[in-house]
Design a protein around this motif. Structure first.
Motif, short mmCIF file in Angstrom:
data_model
loop_
_atom_site.label_atom_id
_atom_site.label_comp_id
_atom_site.label_asym_id
_atom_site.label_seq_id
_atom_site.Cartn_x
_atom_site.Cartn_y
_atom_site.Cartn_z
N GLU A 62 -12.32 6.37 -10.16
CA GLU A 62 -12.54 7.51 -11.05
C GLU A 62 -12.75 8.81 -10.28
OE1 GLU A 62 -13.49 3.83 -13.28
OE2 GLU A 62 -13.97 4.61 -11.29
N SER A 63 -13.41 8.72 -9.14
CA SER A 63 -13.73 9.92 -8.37
C SER A 63 -12.52 10.49 -7.65
CB SER A 63 -14.82 9.61 -7.35
OG SER A 63 -14.38 8.63 -6.43
N LEU A 64 -11.42 9.73 -7.60
CA LEU A 64 -10.26 10.17 -6.84
C LEU A 64 -9.01 10.36 -7.69
CD1 LEU A 64 -10.65 7.71 -3.81
CD2 LEU A 64 -11.28 10.13 -3.86
N GLU A 65 -9.04 9.97 -8.93
CA GLU A 65 -7.81 9.87 -9.72
C GLU A 65 -7.09 11.20 -9.89
OE1 GLU A 65 -8.64 8.22 -13.51
OE2 GLU A 65 -10.28 9.60 -13.96
N ASP A 66 -7.78 12.31 -9.75
CA ASP A 66 -7.10 13.60 -9.89
C ASP A 66 -6.43 14.04 -8.60
OD1 ASP A 66 -9.86 15.96 -9.49
OD2 ASP A 66 -9.48 14.00 -8.58
N ARG A 67 -6.63 13.28 -7.51
CA ARG A 67 -6.06 13.68 -6.22
C ARG A 67 -5.17 12.62 -5.60
NH1 ARG A 67 -9.31 14.47 -1.92
NH2 ARG A 67 -11.10 13.28 -2.66
N VAL A 68 -5.06 11.47 -6.22
CA VAL A 68 -4.39 10.34 -5.59
C VAL A 68 -3.23 9.85 -6.46
CG1 VAL A 68 -4.68 7.92 -4.91
CG2 VAL A 68 -6.44 9.58 -4.35
N THR A 69 -2.15 9.48 -5.79
CA THR A 69 -1.02 8.84 -6.45
C THR A 69 -0.64 7.60 -5.66
OG1 THR A 69 -0.16 10.97 -7.23
CG2 THR A 69 1.34 9.09 -7.28
N PHE A 70 -0.54 6.49 -6.36
CA PHE A 70 -0.19 5.22 -5.74
C PHE A 70 1.15 4.79 -6.32
CE2 PHE A 70 -0.42 1.68 -3.31
CZ PHE A 70 -1.09 0.56 -3.76
N SER A 71 2.13 4.54 -5.44
CA SER A 71 3.46 4.20 -5.92
C SER A 71 4.06 3.09 -5.07
CB SER A 71 4.37 5.44 -5.89
OG SER A 71 4.51 5.92 -4.57
N LYS A 72 5.23 2.61 -5.46
CA LYS A 72 5.86 1.52 -4.75
C LYS A 72 7.36 1.74 -4.67
CE LYS A 72 6.30 -1.17 -9.00
NZ LYS A 72 5.85 -2.36 -9.77
N ASP A 73 7.95 1.15 -3.64
CA ASP A 73 9.40 1.12 -3.49
C ASP A 73 9.77 -0.35 -3.32
OD1 ASP A 73 12.05 1.14 -2.67
OD2 ASP A 73 11.82 2.92 -1.43
N ILE A 74 10.27 -0.93 -4.37
CA ILE A 74 10.57 -2.36 -4.35
C ILE A 74 11.64 -2.68 -3.32
CG2 ILE A 74 11.47 -4.27 -5.71
CD1 ILE A 74 10.11 -3.07 -8.14
N THR A 75 12.60 -1.79 -3.15
CA THR A 75 13.69 -2.06 -2.22
C THR A 75 13.21 -2.13 -0.77
OG1 THR A 75 14.24 0.28 -1.96
CG2 THR A 75 15.31 -0.91 -3.75
N ARG A 76 12.08 -1.49 -0.50
CA ARG A 76 11.53 -1.49 0.87
C ARG A 76 10.28 -2.34 0.99
NH1 ARG A 76 13.87 3.67 0.53
NH2 ARG A 76 15.03 4.28 2.40
N ASN A 77 9.87 -3.00 -0.09
CA ASN A 77 8.63 -3.78 -0.08
C ASN A 77 7.46 -2.94 0.44
OD1 ASN A 77 9.82 -6.10 -1.07
ND2 ASN A 77 10.19 -6.97 0.95
N THR A 78 7.42 -1.72 0.02
CA THR A 78 6.45 -0.77 0.57
C THR A 78 5.73 -0.04 -0.55
OG1 THR A 78 7.77 -0.48 2.57
CG2 THR A 78 6.16 1.24 2.06
N VAL A 79 4.44 0.16 -0.35
CA VAL A 79 3.66 0.99 -1.27
C VAL A 79 3.20 2.23 -0.54
CG1 VAL A 79 2.88 -0.91 -2.74
CG2 VAL A 79 1.53 -0.29 -0.72
N TYR A 80 2.95 3.28 -1.31
CA TYR A 80 2.59 4.57 -0.75
C TYR A 80 1.34 5.10 -1.45
CZ TYR A 80 7.45 4.28 0.75
OH TYR A 80 8.64 3.86 1.29
N LEU A 81 0.47 5.66 -0.66
CA LEU A 81 -0.71 6.33 -1.20
C LEU A 81 -0.64 7.79 -0.78
CD1 LEU A 81 -3.51 5.87 -2.63
CD2 LEU A 81 -4.48 5.91 -0.32
N VAL A 82 -0.55 8.66 -1.75
CA VAL A 82 -0.56 10.10 -1.49
C VAL A 82 -1.90 10.65 -1.96
CG1 VAL A 82 0.47 12.32 -2.04
CG2 VAL A 82 1.93 10.33 -1.65
N MET A 83 -2.57 11.36 -1.09
CA MET A 83 -3.84 11.99 -1.43
C MET A 83 -3.74 13.48 -1.13
SD MET A 83 -7.72 11.02 -0.22
CE MET A 83 -7.65 9.43 -1.02
#
Length: 123
Positions: A62-83
């Protein structure tokens, strides 16, 4: 299951960062992925989590949700965290984690952890 995290380093307040985590050896497409972080002298805390497939569920601290994005790229088996708008209190070791099912913020549910990547935010 192996997780390889990358990104992080030394950044300045107000900057943005992107962390990546590539997962191998997890064939069950219903698994969950998450980021946790641990600052010096503090307990590990949940940052964000998502499901790999099926009905997509994404959860943020809750304290981070306005600054964080969590996403995935299935083709690369990779997840990304942008802050965004990083602050000195974001300084921590960031860990990606994987679970065989959706575990959300429940860290014992994760059976594989990456090596951790240090993020240091200067004032």
């Amino acid at each position: 299951v192996q997780l390889q995290a990358s990104g992080g380093g030394l950044v300045q307040s107000g900057d943005s960062m992107r962390l990546s985590c590539t997962v191998t050896g997890r064939n069950d497409r219903s698994y969950g992925m998450a980021w946790f972080r641990q600052a010096p002298g503090k307990e590990r805390e949940f940052v964000a989590g998502l499901t790999w497939s099926g009905e997509v569920t994404t959860q943020y601290a809750e304290s981070l949700e306005d600054r964080v994005t969590f996403s995935k790229d299935i083709t690369r088996n990779t997840v990304y965290l942008v802050m965004n708008n990083l602050k000195p209190e974001d300084t921590a070791v960031y860990y990606c984690a994987s679970s065989p099912y959706w575990s959300g913020r429940y860290s014992p549910g994760y059976d594989a952890w990456g090596q951790g990547t240090q993020v240091t935010v200067s004032p």
